[in-house]
Structure formats: structure tokens, C-alpha cells
Design a protein around this motif. Structure first.
Motif, PDB file in Angstrom:
ATOM      1  N   PHE A  68      10.990  -6.124  -7.422  1.00 34.07           N
ATOM      2  CA  PHE A  68       9.634  -5.860  -7.926  1.00 34.07           C
ATOM      3  C   PHE A  68       9.645  -5.535  -9.414  1.00 34.07           C
ATOM      4  N   LEU A  69      10.714  -4.854  -9.849  1.00 37.94           N
ATOM      5  CA  LEU A  69      10.857  -4.529 -11.264  1.00 37.94           C
ATOM      6  C   LEU A  69      10.929  -5.820 -12.091  1.00 37.94           C
ATOM      7  N   LEU A  70      11.746  -6.766 -11.634  1.00 37.37           N
ATOM      8  CA  LEU A  70      11.902  -8.021 -12.371  1.00 37.37           C
ATOM      9  C   LEU A  70      10.623  -8.866 -12.289  1.00 37.37           C
ATOM     10  N   LEU A  71       9.969  -8.819 -11.116  1.00 36.54           N
ATOM     11  CA  LEU A  71       8.706  -9.555 -10.977  1.00 36.54           C
ATOM     12  C   LEU A  71       7.657  -9.017 -11.949  1.00 36.54           C
ATOM     13  N   THR A  72       7.615  -7.679 -12.083  1.00 39.34           N
ATOM     14  CA  THR A  72       6.665  -7.050 -13.014  1.00 39.34           C
ATOM     15  C   THR A  72       6.934  -7.564 -14.427  1.00 39.34           C
TER      16      THR A  72
END
Ligand code: HEM
Length: 197
Positions: free
Chosen positions: A48-52
Motif C-alpha cells: 500500500f505504501l508503494l501504491l500510494t
């Protein structure tokens, strides 16, 4: 467009924790369910961090506004998953033994780094509302740049905890490096853009 995408992404983002909890409840997580739970929520935090972080380049690539509208929700899901991850560590791994947890934080570099990443995420989560954005003005943007440092710490946390097979954390490190590259050298996106930049 966003009105359709947002609820779909919201439901999809909840699926990992719902399925994980279901499998945990049904005792379908294998021989070491606690470890599977901690590891899986850790991986989802990183995803989710990378998607953000991917939302700004995606906006540049597509020329549409929807990636930016999803960014806050994805950031909050990062925080949600890291909270579940931390809770499973405190509860399922250490049964609230605070002395043991403190020793872990001080003695094991990957836990120190994970804890640092979590601490840095706190101000971002608490200032994620539109009201706080307005109140902080320019300082909001500076504060939220911390997300890049948090992502580096997240990947480092993964690299340090893996004992033998480094392939998976290296893939995440490569994705993060690519995101940094397109963030700080946006001209690179010209070649792939669907719209004239
Ligand atoms: C932004 C913060 C964090 C991120 C991105 C993150 C990410 C990850 C990832 C990707 C894994 C490995 C999953 C796998 O092996 O497939 C993991 C495992 C783990 N993390 Fe985190 N984590 C974070 C914060 C924390 C914190 C605050 C703690 C506890 C203080 C923690 C404790 C652990 C533990 C105990 C494991 C499992 C280690 C093992 O089984 O050997 N993490 N985390």
C-alpha cells in the motif's frame, strides 16, 4: 470516474485483512499462523505504501485526476495495515510482554527500523484530513514528503529481516527505486505518457 473507482478500491483494499482473518479463524494458515499473519500484514503495508507513491506518476501518465483522489485513501490503508501488523506483533508474537518488546526494539535492527517507520507514519495519518491540510498550508507538503523516507525504511526493514532469499525485498527495492526515478526525473515519463505532458 472517481465515484466508481473509489468504492471498488476500498473493498479491494479490505480483502487481504478479511481473507487473512477468515483463514486465521478457520485455522487455515498452516503450522505457524501467527507468523503468517505478521508477515502478510507487513507485506500489505509495503504494497500500500508503494501504491500510494505510485499515484503521482500515474496521474502524470494518464493525465486523469483519479489517481490523486485515491492517494489519501491508499495512504490511510497503509496506516491501517501497519497498525494491524504492529498489533499482531505485540499481541500474537509477544503477548503484550512490554519488556521483551522493548529489548527487541533496542537489540534487533529490523524492529528498530520498523518502529521508526511506524512512528514517522503517525503524524502523516493524523494530518491527513482536509482540515489539517488547510491549517498546515505549505508545511503539510513538507511533512508529507516523509513518506519517501518511510518507504526506504520499510524496504530496509524487509531486507534486514530476510535471512537467506533476498529476492522479494530486492523486487520491492527496485519498484521503490523506479518510483523515485520517475518522481525526481519526471521527464522520463514523457516517453510512456498517454497524453502530451
Ligand atoms: C512502515 C512500517 C513497516 C513495514 C512497511 C513493514 C513491512 C514488513 C514486511 C514487508 C515484512 C516481511 C513479510 C514477509 O516476510 O513476507 C515484515 C515482517 C515483520 N515485521 Fe514489519 N513492517 C513495518 C513495521 C513494523 C513494526 C513497527 C514492527 C514491530 C515493532 C514490525 C515487525 C515485523 C515482524 C516481527 C516481522 C516478521 C519477521 C519474521 O517473521 O521473521 N514491522 N514487515
Amino acid at each position: 470516474m472517481t465515484k466508481v473507482i473509489k468504492p471498488i478500491v476500498f473493498i479491494l483494499a479490505l480483502l487481504p485483512v478479511v481473507l487473512l482473518s477468515r483463514n486465521f479463524y478457520l485455522d487455515e494458515l498452516g503450522a505457524n499462523p501467527f507468523e503468517v499473519f505478521t508477515r502478510s500484514t507487513g507485506e500489505w503495508t509495503l504494497r500500500f505504501l508503494l501504491l500510494t507513491l505510485a499515484m503521482t506518476p500515474l496521474r502524470q501518465l494518464t493525465g486523469s485526476a483519479w489517481p490523486l483522489r485515491l492517494r489519501r485513501m491508499l495512504g490511510l490503508f497503509t496506516f491501517f495495515y501497519v497498525c494491524v501488523h504492529l498489533l499482531t506483533y505485540i499481541w500474537l508474537d509477544h503477548f503484550f510482554d512490554w519488556d521483551e518488546i522493548w529489548t527487541d526494539i533496542v537489540k534487533r535492527p529490523y524492529i528498530t527500523i520498523g518502529m521508526l517507520a511506524f512512528t514517522l507514519l503517525l503524524p502523516l495519518a493524523f494530518t491527513s484530513t482536509k482540515k489539517m491540510m488547510k491549517r498546515l498550508g505549505k508545511r503539510w507538503k513538507s511533512l508529507h514528503k516523509l513518506i519517501y523516507l518511510i518507504a526506504v525504511l520499510g524496504v530496509l526493514h524487509f531486507l534486514l529481516l530476510v535471512k537467506a532469499d533476498l529476492r522479494e525485498p530486492i523486487i520491492y527495492a527496485f519498484i521503490l527505486f523506479t518510483l523515485f526515478l520517475v518522481r525526481f526525473k519526471p521527464a522520463l515519463l514523457h516517453k510512456f505518457s498517454f497524453k502530451p505532458l
